[in-house]
Design an enzyme around this catalytic site. Structure first.
Site, PDB file in Angstrom:
ATOM      1  N   SER A 146       0.833  -1.195   0.000  1.00  0.00           N
ATOM      2  CA  SER A 146       0.000   0.000   0.000  1.00  0.00           C
ATOM      3  C   SER A 146       0.867   1.243   0.000  1.00  0.00           C
ATOM      4  CB  SER A 146      -0.863  -0.032   1.263  1.00  0.00           C
ATOM      5  OG  SER A 146      -1.451   1.216   1.489  1.00  0.00           O
ATOM      6  N   TYR A 170      -1.893  -1.243  10.957  1.00  0.00           N
ATOM      7  CA  TYR A 170      -2.158  -1.733   9.597  1.00  0.00           C
ATOM      8  C   TYR A 170      -0.961  -1.441   8.697  1.00  0.00           C
ATOM      9  CZ  TYR A 170      -3.775  -1.706   4.787  1.00  0.00           C
ATOM     10  OH  TYR A 170      -3.862  -1.911   3.433  1.00  0.00           O
ATOM     11  N   LYS A 179       1.966  -3.959   6.746  1.00  0.00           N
ATOM     12  CA  LYS A 179       2.389  -3.970   5.331  1.00  0.00           C
ATOM     13  C   LYS A 179       3.910  -3.800   5.232  1.00  0.00           C
ATOM     14  CE  LYS A 179      -1.624  -4.460   3.401  1.00  0.00           C
ATOM     15  NZ  LYS A 179      -1.950  -5.767   2.807  1.00  0.00           N
TER      16      LYS A 179
END
Ligand code: NAD
Ligand code: UFG
Length: 335
Positions: free
Chosen positions: A124, A148, A152
């Site tokens: 992302s 989050y 990643k």
């Protein structure tokens, strides 16, 4: 060629499965339906006229993965499965670390045991943190401000370590900017649980009358109209980027990283305006406080993906709006 798609019942996964089937790949999907249902895959079958081999299960289940890899000769894995709500990740970080990071470790262990060493990973633009400049190139420094985003970043690092330990692996880290829109058919699209966190589904749910008013999070950013600027990319363009990445892995490139974005930034107010023009619907909004953690501007320099992958986003903002609206208006309650 046969591709295992983890998280293939989800928003980006289901659109990618359509593109794979239409390009004559065979597809096996594993999804635990924690943020989806079987309905998108049923509709994928209707759209393509082809069947999807679906296994309901968790990527944390290594034995199940062994069964899948031993039954089918899988050439590559496209790994979408993961939890993705930024706010929720702050509340329940361990769940995010277990599901996203441990899930990827279990998946990669099963791949290694079964000699499958090609993986495309959903990373992302969040890994760029608050970028010092825009547009963003792949060599910008990375950082994370929430669990989050950290999941990643850690997974990217883990995949790099795997490659260092064994050069037979081929790994594509795809850093998505902001996926929006839906398949042309209006049959599959984004169906968030509860009140959407993201701008595009929020706008379309206001337009369809499910929500009364859009809150615009801040109008005092250093952008041309003061509202946040993002690189919105049509989900079908994004999906096609995955097919290019799968092809790229066949050339044994080692580990590669690509921005998947359009290179254009739109502000929140420009998104509202574009949606109104296409849908003919009013989208009432009010300006409220900034959302904690948000940044002013984030858009890609997509030229490396253009050069290396031969991929670039083809669909502009009007098509994103048309397709988002077709999906929302034909499926006001989602699936
Ligand atoms: P989504 O929630 O619609 O799809 C993810 C799918 O993974 C869901 O169907 C869910 O049920 C499944 N899943 C989750 N944990 C699983 C597990 N342990 N085992 C099996 N299945 C599991 O999300 P999406 O928008 O399609 O995103 C796909 C991927 O892309 C995610 O990894 C996400 O973090 C990443 N990503 C998304 C965005 C975005 O804005 N949508 C942006 C950047 C990156
Ligand atoms: N926004 C509003 N009102 C809303 C929702 C959003 O004004 O109700 C604004 C935000 O402040 C931001 C822009 O709209 O300026 C886009 O916000 P989104 O929540 O749609 O997207 P983000 O860029 O914040 O984050 C998304 C995903 C992340 C991912 C990132 C980059 O949620 O997980 O894109 O891919 F990392």
């Amino acid at each position: 060629m046969k591709i295992l798609v983890t998280g293939g019942a989800g928003y980006i996964g289901s659109h990618t499965v359509v593109e794979l089937l239409e390009t004559d790949y065979e597809v096996v999907v594993i999804d635990n339906l924690s943020n989806s249902s079987e309905e998108p895959l049923r509709r994928v079958e209707q759209i393509t006229g082809k069947s999807v081999d679906f296994i309901q299960g968790n990527i944390l289940d290594g034995e199940l993965l062994d069964q899948i890899f031993s039954q089918d000769k899988i050439d590559s894995v496209i790994h979408f499965a993961g939890l993705k709500a930024v706010g929720e990740s702050v509340q329940i970080p361990l769940k995010y670390y277990e599901n996203n990071i441990s899930g990827t470790v279990v998946l990669c262990e099963a791949m290694a045991r079964n000699g499958v060493k090609n993986i495309v990973f959903s990373s992302s633009a969040t890994v760029y943190g608050d970028p010092h400049a825009v547009p963003i190139t792949e060599n910008f420094p990375t950082s994370a401000t929430n669990p989050y985003g950290r999941s990643k970043l850690f997974i990217e690092e883990i995949l790099r370590d795997i490659y260092v330990s064994d050069n037979d692996w081929n790994i594509a880290l795809l850093r998505y900017f902001n996926p929006v829109g839906a398949h042309k058919s209006g049959r599959i699209g984004e169906d968030p649980n509860g009140i959407p966190n993201n701008l595009m589904p929020f706008i379309s749910q206001v337009a369809v009358g499910k929500l009364p008013l859009l809150s615009v999070f801040g109008d005092d950013y250093d952008t041309h109209d003061g509202t946040g600027v993002r690189d919105y990319i049509h989900v079908v363009d994004l999906s096609q980027g995955h097919l290019k990445a799968v092809e790229r892995l066949q050339d044994n490139p080692g580990i590669v990283t690509y921005n998947l974005g359009t290179g254009k930034g739109y502000s929140v107010l420009e998104m509202v305006e574009a949606f109104k023009n296409i849908s003919g619907k009013d989208v009432p909004y009010k300006i409220v406080e900034r959302r904690p953690g948000d940044i002013a501007s984030c858009y890609a320099d997509p030229s490396y993906a253009a050069k290396e992958l031969g991929w670039k986003a083809e669909r502009g903002i009007d098509e994103m709006m048309e397709d988002a609206w077709r999906w929302q208006s034909q499926n006001p309650q989602g699936y």
